[in-house]
Scaffold this motif. Structure first.
Motif, short mmCIF file in Angstrom:
data_model
loop_
_atom_site.label_atom_id
_atom_site.label_comp_id
_atom_site.label_asym_id
_atom_site.label_seq_id
_atom_site.Cartn_x
_atom_site.Cartn_y
_atom_site.Cartn_z
N ARG A 117 -4.31 9.84 -8.73
CA ARG A 117 -3.33 8.80 -8.36
C ARG A 117 -2.79 8.06 -9.57
O ARG A 117 -1.64 7.61 -9.57
N SER A 142 0.34 5.76 -5.13
CA SER A 142 -0.48 5.75 -3.90
C SER A 142 -1.48 4.61 -3.93
O SER A 142 -2.68 4.81 -3.64
N PRO A 158 0.84 -1.22 0.00
CA PRO A 158 0.00 0.00 0.00
C PRO A 158 0.86 1.25 0.00
O PRO A 158 1.86 1.32 0.71
N ASP A 160 -7.36 -1.29 -4.96
CA ASP A 160 -6.92 -1.27 -6.35
C ASP A 160 -6.55 -2.67 -6.85
O ASP A 160 -6.27 -2.85 -8.04
N LYS A 166 -3.78 1.44 -3.24
CA LYS A 166 -4.56 1.01 -2.09
C LYS A 166 -4.96 -0.45 -2.27
O LYS A 166 -4.97 -0.96 -3.40
#
Length: 117
Positions: free
Chosen positions: A67, A85, A14, A90, A87
């Motif tokens: 992002r 970035s 992450p 994603d 997460k």
């Protein structure tokens, strides 16, 4: 006929970054728009980003705006997706799509992106 080959997927923590590539080959004059979609386990395939032929126009899903960055190199018939970035949400199989016309579009085989610590 157009063949699309995605690459660049993998496991990332992450907050990390990945860059996906999608190279097109085959018999075609030009590719109109190119885009990225993704499909998480148990969910439908969803739109991520798209870019126009000239690269002038780009559109993003709200969930990735700010992002992710989509770009293309027409000399190489390649589209890229720079993801930052990242997460956990994603995590998905990411698919490349090439649109030649209103009646001709092609999909790649997908590349897995896993965001996990």
């Amino acid at each position: 006929q157009v063949q699309l080959v995605e690459s660049g997927g993998g496991l990332v923590q992450p907050g990390g970054s990945l860059r996906l590539s999608c190279a097109a080959s085959g018999s075609f004059f030009s590719i109109n728009s190119m885009g990225w979609y993704r499909q998480a386990p148990g969910k439908e395939r969803e739109f991520v980003a798209t870019i126009s032929l000239s690269g002038t126009y780009t559109y993003y899903a709200d969930s990735v705006k700010g992002r992710f960055t989509i770009s293309r190199d027409n000399a190489k018939n390649t589209v890229y997706l720079q993801m930052s970035s990242l997460k956990a949400e994603d995590t998905a199989v990411y698919y490349c799509k090439a649109v030649l016309s209103t009646i001709a579009s092609y999909w790649g085989q997908g590349t897995q992106v896993t965001v996990s610590s």
